[in-house]
Scaffold this active site. Structure first.
Site, short mmCIF file in Angstrom:
data_model
loop_
_atom_site.label_atom_id
_atom_site.label_comp_id
_atom_site.label_asym_id
_atom_site.label_seq_id
_atom_site.Cartn_x
_atom_site.Cartn_y
_atom_site.Cartn_z
N ASP A 231 44.33 -30.14 56.83
CA ASP A 231 43.48 -30.89 57.76
C ASP A 231 43.81 -32.38 57.69
OD1 ASP A 231 41.55 -31.17 59.67
OD2 ASP A 231 39.85 -30.67 58.38
N HIS A 376 42.33 -24.87 68.80
CA HIS A 376 41.46 -25.95 68.31
C HIS A 376 42.11 -27.32 68.45
CE1 HIS A 376 38.93 -28.40 65.80
NE2 HIS A 376 39.91 -28.57 64.92
#
Length: 526
Positions: A231, A376
């Site tokens: 991330d 996403h």
């Protein structure tokens, strides 16, 4: 801006070497009486090689448009690099005592961006503070700082951003949270020591309402969120702070994140004390990891030459838009490429309208074979799908951190979550609607976004999107389907995959304002 007139006078009288050593620093930060602290020997940051590096103070100083990093709280610009972080939410019970202690004892503890950029100047525990609208009002600050969402509070907008208020933690319901301390260090022991110090200073002037302890995941999972994906790769480059813009990284004006700076859409109307502050959006997002893993195992993509396990990994990668290593599926469509994922000069360098395997007949407005329109990372950063003028106003800086333990053997065996874990989501922006609210309500939870594609119902974001918790269809996740018993395959980019439930559930949060150090001083004097 950090450079005073005297700085430019020095240019004509000093050599380059003298200038670097002697350049004065112009800052709006108030003087602080800091108690000497032990020096660090190791950074309180994690530093996965795939993520953009932070600049040095010296590099920022050399920028023509350098920000006043002596006056900006440390969490706003650094992104997702903390080892451990505690969020301590409080209410103010005695405003007069709180403001007195804020000025005399808390302000000297607040960590600046300048201090956080070097191990030598990092405190043992970094401390930041932010206030909700009701918190500012409780402290006698009634100025309009130019954000209606901040005034309304997150609870009033729960359904707007797709939350189910019945699932919110009672601590976040209403507007009783007045502020939050953010404490970051290498160990929870150091964090707890600093928290005890703060509580001792403030005494009965505050009441604890809620706390959440976050931590980077252990070992090889450091930098990865609980579903297992690396991330923080796609942070924007901030003009006046970022000295090296990586390939594929978008440079944007600091006013998208800092009030009163260049690019702030309300730059001329902010009160002076609010300059260099930022709106902090906090969200406690539970992740249902065993259920997510079981869904992938039950629905492997049936791709020629791939095992069922590899098909499950591919489905997860296409839902996210990246493999767990951080490699984008647009550049590596059918298998993970950990070398690509770890290379910060390549892992963010792509545009959805440029084919990864160039084909003159390919037009990616009509093709999601390499990356689904609803993936996403494409939903929240539709690079090339929109013009920069349409996308750039909605950039945020994410400063999130995982919370909760690793999945237990019992949870993995039963595919059922029994322990709370997830993401302590933090974003910074100068306008909450343009940032978080827009992303969540207009892009993430919109079945028709990305606009202008052939498929009219792309679906919500398969990771953090929601349609009230029920099943929802996502197109483009399965690019190939078998057409007969001989296992011939054909392209079917519009084939829907049904996601049976939300794998990420919000348990609430709040909107805060993270003032500059001069802003904290002004609040204390209000």
């Amino acid at each position: 801006m950090r450079k005073s007139i005297s700085t430019f006078i020095l240019l004509s009288v000093l050599s380059v070497g003298q200038l670097v050593a002697a350049r004065p620093r112009s800052t709006n930060a108030p003087p602080r009486r800091r108690t000497p602290q032990p020096r660090r020997t190791t950074s309180l940051f994690i530093n996965p090689p795939a993520l953009p590096d932070l600049p040095t103070v010296q590099a920022v100083d050399k920028l023509d448009d350098a920000l006043d990093i002596d006056n900006i709280q440390s969490d706003i610009l650094v992104g997702m690099k903390k080892t451990k972080e505690l969020f301590f939410f409080f209410g103010v019970e005695d405003a007069a005592t709180f403001k007195s202690k804020l000025a005399s004892d808390i302000l000297p503890l607040i960590t600046t961006t300048t201090e956080i950029l070097s191990t030598d100047t990092q405190p043992i525990t970094a401390v930041n503070i932010a206030f909700s609208h009701t918190g500012l009002v409780a402290l006698g600050v009634n100025d309009d700082i130019g954000d209606t969402d901040f005034v309304s509070g997150q609870f009033s907008e729960a359904t707007t951003v797709g939350d189910r208020p019945t699932l919110w933690d009672p601590a976040f319901a209403g507007t009783k949270i007045h502020g939050v301390f953010l404490l970051a260090s290498n160990t929870t022991e150091d964090i707890n020591t600093e928290l005890a110090n703060i509580q001792s200073i403030l005494g009965s002037s505050i009441t604890e309402i809620h706390r959440l302890q976050g931590a980077a995941r252990p070992g090889a999972e450091e930098g990865h969120e609980h579903f297992g994906f690396l991330d923080g790769i796609s942070q924007p480059a901030v003009n006046g702070f970022t000295d090296t813009v990586l390939p594929g990284q978008t440079p944007v004006d600091p006013g998208l994140f800092l009030l009163g700076e260049s690019g702030d859409p309300s730059q001329d109307s902010r009160p002076s004390w609010a300059v260099d502050g930022s709106f902090l959006v906090f969200r406690q997002l539970q992740q249902f990891v065993p259920e997510f893993n079981q869904f992938l195992a039950d629905h492997p993509l049936d791709i020629p030459g791939r095992t069922a396990e590899e098909g499950s990994e591919l489905l997860g990668a296409r839902m996210v838009g990246r493999w767990k290593s951080g490699a984008p599926v647009f550049l590596s469509p059918t298998q993970d490429d950990p070398v690509l994922g770890a290379d910060k000069n390549r892992n963010n360098d792509f545009n959805y309208l440029v084919a990864s395997d160039p084909d003159p007949g390919t037009e990616n407005h009509f093709n999601q074979t390499a990356c689904p329109f609803g993936a996403h990372i494409r939903k929240v950063h539709p690079r090339g799908d929109l013009s920069p003028s349409a996308e750039n106003p909605h950039f945020i800086i994410r400063s999130s951190i995982p919370y909760g333990p690793e999945v237990t053997d019992a949870e993995a065996a039963s595919s059922t979550t029994s322990v709370d874990r997830g993401l302590a989501f933090v974003s910074y922006q100068s306008n909450i609607f343009n940032g978080f609210v827009f992303l969540q309500s207009i892009w993430i939870n919109n079945v028709n976004f990305i606009f202008g594609k052939v498929d009219p119902t792309i679906g919500v974001d398969p990771i953090i999107g929601t349609l009230g918790g029920g099943p929802h269809n996502i197109s483009g996740l399965n690019p190939l389907i078998p057409v007969n018993e001989t296992v011939d395959f054909q392209d079917d980019p519009w084939n829907d995959v049904v996601i049976p439930r939300d794998f990420v559930v919000s348990h609430g949060g709040e909107y805060f304002f993270s003032p500059s150090l001069s802003g904290i001083s002004a609040i204390a004097a209000a």
